[in-house]
Design an enzyme around this catalytic site. Structure first.
Site, mmCIF file in Angstrom:
data_model
loop_
_atom_site.group_PDB
_atom_site.id
_atom_site.type_symbol
_atom_site.label_atom_id
_atom_site.label_comp_id
_atom_site.label_asym_id
_atom_site.label_seq_id
_atom_site.Cartn_x
_atom_site.Cartn_y
_atom_site.Cartn_z
ATOM 1 C CG HIS A 1 9.034 -12.889 -11.174
ATOM 2 N ND1 HIS A 1 8.257 -11.878 -10.650
ATOM 3 C CD2 HIS A 1 9.884 -12.300 -12.045
ATOM 4 C CE1 HIS A 1 8.629 -10.729 -11.195
ATOM 5 N NE2 HIS A 1 9.607 -10.946 -12.040
ATOM 6 C CD GLU B 1 14.308 -12.581 -11.502
ATOM 7 O OE1 GLU B 1 14.595 -11.365 -11.513
ATOM 8 O OE2 GLU B 1 13.394 -13.071 -12.227
ATOM 9 C CG HIS B 2 12.071 -9.082 -8.323
ATOM 10 N ND1 HIS B 2 11.715 -7.757 -8.415
ATOM 11 C CD2 HIS B 2 11.872 -9.605 -9.558
ATOM 12 C CE1 HIS B 2 11.313 -7.493 -9.651
ATOM 13 N NE2 HIS B 2 11.392 -8.589 -10.360
ATOM 14 C CD GLU C 1 8.826 -7.810 -13.379
ATOM 15 O OE1 GLU C 1 9.037 -7.924 -12.160
ATOM 16 O OE2 GLU C 1 9.470 -8.442 -14.246
#
Lengths: 438, 431
Positions: B66, B69-70, B142
């Site tokens: 993740h 991905e950012h 997040e």
């Protein structure tokens, strides 16, 4: 009954036609071959008032319980399953100072059924039956249904605390408007539920259904003629009387705002991991091309990845994952919303205020304006490619009595200049800062 | 190029494996929207692997897929590709799941300009100590946002009850502690290991000529065939569950629950099984079901609980999720009804009607380019072609569904996750 078509509007791009079947009752047909589905919506628009908001909100719950032709919701549900999993749903929306009771049914097109069945006709008839022909006992809503649905409505109202960001947003609106009009909670108030009797609610429904603004929207691969013939023969439609629409018109000409003397600062505590910050602002301007200018202003401020809030609150300062703003055109408000660490409250408010000052001072580039416009225009173009979005778009236009085509809408956005954005920025003032924290 | 046609929904998919090993699929549709998604079979479950040429396994921190991905959007020229794509007016995004990561954009105009940027950033990662550091605060927020979602807490707890060691119990975003260990070296390493053409799939949907768009993709393709291989290591999961029940409190209005059934039979036809479980959910607790009616009329449920068969190559389970003030009653009633239907079987008439419903829902999934393409990616990484659902649908018989009911919904594989409202009173004051 023969329907005479008074064509209100023909929009070439989306081939939408609207016609009034009786005064105050409009049918909007959106012809499109983009989808494998038909979407049919019935919308009842009513002014938001503390005395009636709860009763109104209870109606969709009652109406879905059964009709004179389908005696209870389980029979309705079996019918829906048999119509290839047609989905029926209903609910309540708030559009400006109006409460909108909405009912919708979504089916596959006739051509995808096993033997080319006419489920379009079936679904139109079913939804009209649900809204206009509820099952009654001795002329009243059934007591046993009412008792359960009152409890259900209580639970729906209580559940507003579950989604913390939406809860914070709602509380900020109520802090700005109080418990009237736009400030009311769309599902009403728990303390008003117990007193509602079957007599009250039946009387209320009978009056409302003959007086409210009714819009029926149909989107799918069919034409107006097909729809007209279904409506002409429909018994439920025959029972409806012409009416003078009673609802509240909100648009840039009707909203008059005054600057508040002191900014309200509100803090509320709850068991949350992350603080939810909401800043409510008033747009105090009646400049020309206000809607489009405010949309561009809002996009520069906080709508999209290139916006000042995203770039500064999130990317530069790492204060938040969500940092955005939205423009409520009916009420001329802009709301900023961020999820932040509680300790960072002061810092976040400071960074946000700095962005507001930056727009006022013209510290933004032509490039940023271009980006904001591109973002908005691509959003407008996408409206016609999503069945439910398009229906929602048209109901918004209908209620605010705006009637512009997608091309005109895009043109208005293209025309917004930097000077206009700076001019508008001078008339945008913070009304309330609301913070939900642990 | 291969063409697969589905006559029921009148759709076609064109597939081609490029020389470097990348699978490209094109789904032409006469709409104005254009959509592209590029996915890699690498998600939060892939935390341990051996690279070719190395003898010891690499273990990476939870949440790294993740995090990567950012960070993919960051470019050497100092620009962020998400901003560049947004300024073209296209709607760009990315997401990470348990078993894959995907990058995408959707637009009506400027498709090829956006495609340049899109294919460029995915093929050219640029990580620095500073840009990796900057993201820690954002992802931290997040993670905290998810902590406030009751549904997420409910789901993670159900998973933890079911699995001893399986990687599915790792939170996709990781935790504040695990993301603290992520640095640019680790990001480059997993990029090289998993962002290989033969580990990826690209789906394009919209108004395209298949040959033409595939040529355009080839023109922009820089990745070469990878020499590296990766052996993923997953823990051996025991067949038993960890614990029967888990409960916690949050500030919510009504208790919510998940009843989960762990499915250890990972070799069976999961497409067919997932349709069967959808049918079972409707029969037992759908909006026309006897039990739904009973619970609704007693005021015990307001809407029908959802049924979901979640599966990847390394795990599979059924999740039934709902909300009620009568958690124990409702869960007991569900189990009772499951046993009754196991014994008495499904009524033919109900079976046929529910099948029709499910067919309609499958058709509705082919309305929008984004839904279609995302579905193809999620299925591809599990070795499935989305059209398979229509093939399997034809072969579903009542006896098969009844067998799945007996095999999968077993009492000893059942777990319960509950979240109850906090008992303390909320305080509120003005600042």
């Amino acid at each position: 009954m023969v329907i005479t078509i008074n064509q209100c509007q023909t929009d070439k791009m989306s081939s939408k036609t609207s016609f009034e079947i009786k005064q105050g009752i409009k049918v909007h047909v959106i012809h499109t071959d983009l989808y494998k589905t038909n979407l049919i919506c019935v919308m009842l628009t009513l002014p938001l008032m503390k005395e009636t908001v709860t009763k109104n909100a209870l109606l969709p719950f009652m109406l879905r319980r059964g009709t004179k032709n389908f005696s209870d919701q389980y029979v309705i549900n079996q019918e829906l399953e048999d119509m290839y999993g047609a989905s029926f749903d209903c609910g309540v929306d708030k559009i400006g100072d109006n409460q909108v009771l909405k009912f919708y049914i979504d089916t596959i097109n006739n051509e995808y059924t096993f033997s080319k069945e006419n489920i379009l006709k079936k679904s139109v008839e079913l939804i009209l039956d649900i809204v206009f022909n509820p099952i009654m006992e001795n002329g009243l809503f059934k007591e046993e249904f009412l008792n359960i649905e009152k409890e259900n409505l209580k639970q729906v109202i209580e559940s507003k605390i579950d989604a913390k960001d939406a809860y914070a947003f709602n509380n900020c609106i109520t802090a700005m408007y109080g418990e009237e009009g736009f400030g009311l909670y769309k599902y009403g108030y728990i303390e008003d539920i117990d007193a509602i009797t079957a007599e009250d609610l039946t009387e209320h429904y009978n009056k409302l259904i003959q007086n409210c603004k009714i819009d029926i929207l149909l989107s799918g691969n069919f034409y107006q003629d097909e729809i007209v013939s279904i409506f002409e023969r429909n018994e439920n439609v025959k029972q409806l009387r012409p009416r003078i629409e009673n609802y509240i018109l909100n648009n840039e000409f009707t909203e008059k705002k005054q600057k508040v003397d002191n900014v309200q600062v509100i803090e509320e505590k709850m068991d949350v991991s992350q603080g939810k910050l909401v800043i409510g602002m008033d747009v105090l301007s009646n400049m020309e091309n206000l809607q489009a200018t405010a949309l561009v202003y809002n996009a520069i401020l906080g709508d999209g990845a290139n916006s000042l809030l995203f770039q500064n609150v999130r990317e530069k300062e790492s204060l938040a994952y969500t940092a955005k703003s939205s423009f409520i055109k009916q009420k001329l408000n802009i709301f900023i919303r961020c999820g932040i660490q509680v300790e960072n409250y002061d810092k976040a408010v400071e960074v946000i205020k700095k962005q507001l000052e930056n727009i006022k001072a013209g510290n933004f580039t032509e490039e940023q304006i271009k980006n904001a416009k591109a973002y908005l225009i691509s959003g407008i173009k996408a409206v016609e490619e999503e069945q439910d979005t398009e229906v929602v778009f048209y109901i918004g236009q209908e209620i605010s009595k705006t009637d512009i085509s997608f091309e005109e809408y895009i043109q208005k956005i293209e025309n917004v200049s930097k000077a206009e954005i700076m001019e508008l920025a001078k008339h945008i003032e913070i009304n309330t800062i609301y913070f939900l924290r642990d | 190029m291969q063409i697969i046609e589905n006559n029921k929904i009148k759709e076609k998919v064109y597939t081609e494996k490029l020389n470097n090993g990348l699978m490209v699929m094109v789904i032409p549709k006469k709409v104005r929207k254009k959509y592209i998604i590029w996915g890699t079979k690498f998600g939060s479950i892939d935390n341990k692997f051996v690279l070719s040429g190395e003898s010891t396994p690499t273990v990476v921190p939870d949440g790294i897929a993740h995090y990567l991905e950012h960070k993919m959007f960051e470019q050497e020229n100092g620009r962020n590709s998400l901003d560049v794509l947004s300024s073209l007016g296209v709607n760009a995004n990315a997401y990470t799941t348990n078993n894959h990561t995907a990058y995408l954009f959707e637009c009506t105009d400027c498709f090829y300009e956006a495609l340049d940027e899109f294919m460029n950033y995915i093929q050219n990662p640029y990580f620095t100590d500073e840009n990796v550091e900057k993201e820690r605060g954002i992802i931290g927020q997040e993670i905290m946002m998810y902590e406030d979602y009751p549904d997420w807490a409910l789901y993670m707890n159900a998973i933890k009850c079911m699995y001893h060691k399986n990687e599915v119990s790792i939170d996709v975003a990781g935790t504040k502690e695990t993301i603290a260990e992520i640095n640019k070296e680790k990001l480059y390493k997993i990029y090289r290991a998993f962002y290989r053409p033969d580990n990826m799939v690209m789906i394009i949907a919209g108004n395209f000529e298949p040959e033409e768009i595939i040529e355009e993709i080839k023109k922009r393709m820089k990745m070469t065939e990878s020499q590296q291989t990766v052996k993923r290591i997953y823990e051996n999961e025991p067949e038993t569950i960890v614990s029967k029940k888990i409960e916690r409190q949050m500030d919510i209005s009504m208790p919510c629950f998940i009843v989960g059934y762990k499915d250890n039979d990972l070799e069976s036809n999961k497409v067919k099984k997932s349709i069967a479980i959808d049918i079972i959910g409707n029969i037992i607790l759908g909006r026309s079901a006897r039990l739904f009616q009973k619970l609704y009329e007693k005021g015990k449920i307001l809407s029908e609980p959802s049924w979901n068969y979640e599966f990847a190559e390394t795990y599979a389970h059924v999740l039934i999720q709902g909300q009620t003030n009568y958690v124990d009653d409702v869960i007991a009633e569900i189990s009772f009804e499951v046993e009754r239907v196991k014994k008495e079987g499904i009524k033919e008439e109900d079976f046929q009607r529910i099948k029709k419903k499910i067919y309609g829902e499958m058709v509705k999934d082919y309305n929008e380019v984004a839904t279609i393409a995302n579905g193809f990616v999620a299925n591809y990484v599990r070795g499935i072609n989305s059209f398979d659902y229509f093939e399997e649908f034809e072969s579903i018989h009542k006896t098969y569904v009844e067998k799945v009911l007996r095999d999968v919904l077993q009492e000893e594989k059942k777990v319960i996750s509950v979240i109850k409202p906090n008992t303390n009173i909320m305080a509120s004051k003005n600042k």
